[in-house]
Design an enzyme around this catalytic site. Structure first.
Site, PDB file in Angstrom:
ATOM      1  N   ASP A 168      71.235  17.743  25.085  1.00 38.76           N
ATOM      2  CA  ASP A 168      69.795  17.707  25.313  1.00 38.76           C
ATOM      3  C   ASP A 168      69.216  19.115  25.373  1.00 38.76           C
ATOM      4  O   ASP A 168      68.033  19.328  25.124  1.00 38.76           O
ATOM      5  CB  ASP A 168      69.484  16.932  26.593  1.00 38.76           C
ATOM      6  CG  ASP A 168      69.930  15.482  26.419  1.00 38.76           C
ATOM      7  OD1 ASP A 168      71.121  15.185  26.663  1.00 38.76           O
ATOM      8  OD2 ASP A 168      69.105  14.668  25.976  1.00 38.76           O
ATOM      9  N   ARG A 210      59.505  14.611  30.171  1.00 39.10           N
ATOM     10  CA  ARG A 210      60.919  14.706  30.552  1.00 39.10           C
ATOM     11  C   ARG A 210      61.312  16.184  30.521  1.00 39.10           C
ATOM     12  O   ARG A 210      61.034  16.878  29.540  1.00 39.10           O
ATOM     13  CB  ARG A 210      61.802  13.871  29.600  1.00 39.10           C
ATOM     14  CG  ARG A 210      61.395  12.390  29.578  1.00 39.10           C
ATOM     15  CD  ARG A 210      62.413  11.527  28.892  1.00 39.10           C
ATOM     16  NE  ARG A 210      63.660  11.481  29.631  1.00 39.10           N
ATOM     17  CZ  ARG A 210      64.785  10.961  29.161  1.00 39.10           C
ATOM     18  NH1 ARG A 210      64.816  10.464  27.935  1.00 39.10           N
ATOM     19  NH2 ARG A 210      65.887  10.934  29.879  1.00 39.10           N
ATOM     20  N   ARG A 236      63.762   7.637  22.950  1.00 40.24           N
ATOM     21  CA  ARG A 236      64.633   8.451  23.796  1.00 40.24           C
ATOM     22  C   ARG A 236      65.664   9.184  22.938  1.00 40.24           C
ATOM     23  O   ARG A 236      65.804   8.923  21.749  1.00 40.24           O
ATOM     24  CB  ARG A 236      65.345   7.581  24.842  1.00 40.24           C
ATOM     25  CG  ARG A 236      65.993   6.326  24.232  1.00 40.24           C
ATOM     26  CD  ARG A 236      67.199   5.870  24.975  1.00 40.24           C
ATOM     27  NE  ARG A 236      68.242   6.866  24.867  1.00 40.24           N
ATOM     28  CZ  ARG A 236      68.994   7.032  23.777  1.00 40.24           C
ATOM     29  NH1 ARG A 236      68.823   6.302  22.708  1.00 40.24           N
ATOM     30  NH2 ARG A 236      69.912   7.968  23.744  1.00 40.24           N
ATOM     31  N   GLY A 237      66.406  10.100  23.605  1.00 37.10           N
ATOM     32  CA  GLY A 237      67.344  10.939  22.867  1.00 37.10           C
ATOM     33  C   GLY A 237      66.622  12.224  22.473  1.00 37.10           C
ATOM     34  O   GLY A 237      65.481  12.182  21.984  1.00 37.10           O
ATOM     35  N   ASN A 258      73.899  17.664  28.871  1.00 40.13           N
ATOM     36  CA  ASN A 258      73.975  16.366  28.174  1.00 40.13           C
ATOM     37  C   ASN A 258      74.014  15.284  29.249  1.00 40.13           C
ATOM     38  O   ASN A 258      74.051  15.563  30.452  1.00 40.13           O
ATOM     39  CB  ASN A 258      75.207  16.316  27.260  1.00 40.13           C
ATOM     40  CG  ASN A 258      75.159  15.132  26.306  1.00 40.13           C
ATOM     41  OD1 ASN A 258      74.166  14.933  25.612  1.00 40.13           O
ATOM     42  ND2 ASN A 258      76.210  14.338  26.279  1.00 40.13           N
ATOM     43  N   LYS A 259      74.025  14.048  28.804  1.00 40.23           N
ATOM     44  CA  LYS A 259      73.960  12.905  29.721  1.00 40.23           C
ATOM     45  C   LYS A 259      74.960  13.035  30.865  1.00 40.23           C
ATOM     46  O   LYS A 259      76.088  13.498  30.672  1.00 40.23           O
ATOM     47  CB  LYS A 259      74.209  11.625  28.919  1.00 40.23           C
ATOM     48  CG  LYS A 259      74.107  10.327  29.693  1.00 40.23           C
ATOM     49  CD  LYS A 259      72.774  10.166  30.412  1.00 40.23           C
ATOM     50  CE  LYS A 259      71.578  10.240  29.489  1.00 40.23           C
ATOM     51  NZ  LYS A 259      70.296  10.407  30.194  1.00 40.23           N
TER      52      LYS A 259
HETATM   53  O1  MRU Z   1      68.148   9.989  28.685  1.00 42.24           O
HETATM   54  P1  MRU Z   1      68.301   9.816  27.209  1.00 42.24           P
HETATM   55  O2  MRU Z   1      68.795   8.494  26.777  1.00 42.24           O
HETATM   56  O3  MRU Z   1      67.088  10.281  26.446  1.00 42.24           O
HETATM   57  O4  MRU Z   1      69.491  10.824  26.953  1.00 42.24           O
HETATM   58  C1  MRU Z   1      69.542  11.725  25.985  1.00 42.24           C
HETATM   59  C2  MRU Z   1      70.676  11.414  25.166  1.00 42.24           C
HETATM   60  O5  MRU Z   1      70.539  10.639  24.244  1.00 42.24           O
HETATM   61  C3  MRU Z   1      71.996  11.965  25.474  1.00 42.24           C
HETATM   62  O6  MRU Z   1      72.100  12.838  26.502  1.00 42.24           O
HETATM   63  C4  MRU Z   1      72.606  12.427  24.217  1.00 42.24           C
HETATM   64  O7  MRU Z   1      73.979  12.568  24.350  1.00 42.24           O
HETATM   65  C5  MRU Z   1      72.027  13.700  23.710  1.00 42.24           C
HETATM   66  S1  MRU Z   1      72.029  13.744  21.985  1.00 42.24           S
HETATM   67  C6  MRU Z   1      70.374  13.473  21.597  1.00 42.24           C
END
Ligand code: MRU
Length: 372
Positions: free
Chosen positions: A249, A97, A54-55, A259-260
């Site tokens: 993201d 995703r 992930r990430g 982003n998250k």
């Molecule tokens: O849903 P995830 O854990 O894959 O989320 C993505 C992330 O890791 C975050 O949004 C992060 O801040 C982005 S940096 C790669």
């Protein structure tokens, strides 16, 4: 593969597992540590979809290696059949995703390199070489982001004359890339430079990726404090936070950032209190085809079980515990969009950039050209 020594790299090749790609299974962190060998496109897609890997940066690299697995699977096929199999693999990996742009970026780079090659060995050789390049580029970009962000931390330390308090969100650490991380890269660089820092880590519900960041920081010996998400505004308002580094993201050509979930609320609080808010990302996260973040970025909606339950460790066992009574509907948007006017600066491997359409176009003219 099961319990082995913890490492500092999320994805790698292991001669003991030929024709496979190895990853840390992030679903069991921080309660356990497991590595897994992924040996098919379907398995890589499942690993991305279920967030074993992930990430944004890390899933981009995983998609690059997924296309190497696709090239292995295409051995023995006629050229046209191999091409459609590669195209199907790219579609499968990209569909896992929707928000992070790194997935399609990596899969399309591989397609450009692989389609039309009528030789199995050459196709596999090229796919592996590009997957490794994508991984190496990710490492180099994150290292450079660390250097750019370090200058900001150093300046803050000089100005304040005390420990610099940094807030981050989610996990934009090395677990979300191959190494170093994006939001954490300047933090690791500051530690190495001997600058006193303390990091506030929000839990990042529903999946608590903040616990992954806390795990990273604890392992790195970096002073940090873990908070519930809703405590963050309070700390910013009281002046307890000197600067904020988050990951991304997807970043649009206007500088809008997905982003998250919860990032937008942190940016609002930061703007209100005049706390600098930086978005750190490698250029693989910039999407040349999107401009308005609200209109152009698809936000992933995930399973409601992630909201109604929390993962916890009970009697040494990692388990899902229900926190909501039965019968209440839930929603689970995984990301939000922070408009560019709320962002102090974008930290990329190409340097620090104002979050504006003009500045993004100036730093990324090749992306403007790609957008057509
Ligand atoms: O849903 P995830 O854990 O894959 O989320 C993505 C992330 O890791 C975050 O949004 C992060 O801040 C982005 S940096 C790669």
């Amino acid at each position: 593969m099961t319990e082995r020594t913890e490492r500092d790299q999320t994805i790698w090749l292991d001669p003991d597992f030929p024709d496979a790609v190895c990853i840390i299974d992030q679903r069991v962190l921080p309660h356990g540590y497991t590595e897994m060998a992924v040996d098919s496109v379907a398995a890589m897609a499942e690993a991305i979809r279920t967030m074993a890997v992930r990430g944004a940066g890390c899933i981009g690299v995983a998609a690059g290696f997924g296309m190497y697995l696709a090239a292995l699977e295409a051995r023995g096929m006629k050229a046209a059949e191999a091409d459609s199999s590669l195209q199907a693999a790219a579609n499968t990996l990209t569909a896992t995703r929707p928000t992070a742009t790194n997935l399609s970026w990596a899969a399309n780079r591989q397609l450009d390199r692989l389609l039309g090659i009528d030789d199995d060995a050459e196709r596999v050789r090229r796919a592996l070489a590009l997957a490794q390049d994508i991984s190496d580029e990710d490492i180099a970009a994150c290292r450079r982001i660390g250097e750019v962000g370090l200058d900001l931390i150093r300046a803050a330390h000089k100005r304040l004359g005390r420990t610099v308090n940094i807030l981050t969100h989610c996990n934009a650490g090395w677990l979300a890339f191959v190494k170093h991380g994006s939001a954490t890269a300047p933090i690791y660089a500051a530690r190495d430079a001997g600058i006193p820092i303390h990091v506030f880590v929000g839990e990042s519900r529903p999946r608590n990726q903040g616990a992954l960041t806390a795990w990273e920081l604890r392992n790195a010996g970096i002073d940090h404090t873990y908070l519930v998400d809703s405590a963050v505004g309070h700390l910013i308002q009281r002046g307890d936070v000197d600067m904020i580094f988050v990951g991304a993201d997807r970043v649009t050509m206007s500088g809008d950032t997905a982003n998250k979930i919860g990032t937008y609320l942190r940016a609002l609080a930061a703007k209100e209190s005049g706390v600098p808010f930086y978005v750190n990302f490698p250029s693989s996260t910039l999407d040349p085809h999107s401009f308005d973040g609200i209109d152009d970025i698809e936000i992933e909606e995930r399973d409601g079980d992630e909201v109604s339950h929390v993962r916890s460790k009970v009697d040494g066992e990692s388990t899902m515990a229900r926190v909501l009574s039965d019968g209440s509907p839930v929603r689970n948007p995984a990301f939000d969009v922070t408009p560019h006017h709320m962002v102090t600066g974008l930290i990329t491997e190409r340097g620090l950039c104002e979050a504006s359409p003009e500045a993004v176009a100036k730093l990324f003219p090749d992306y403007v050209a790609r957008a057509g």
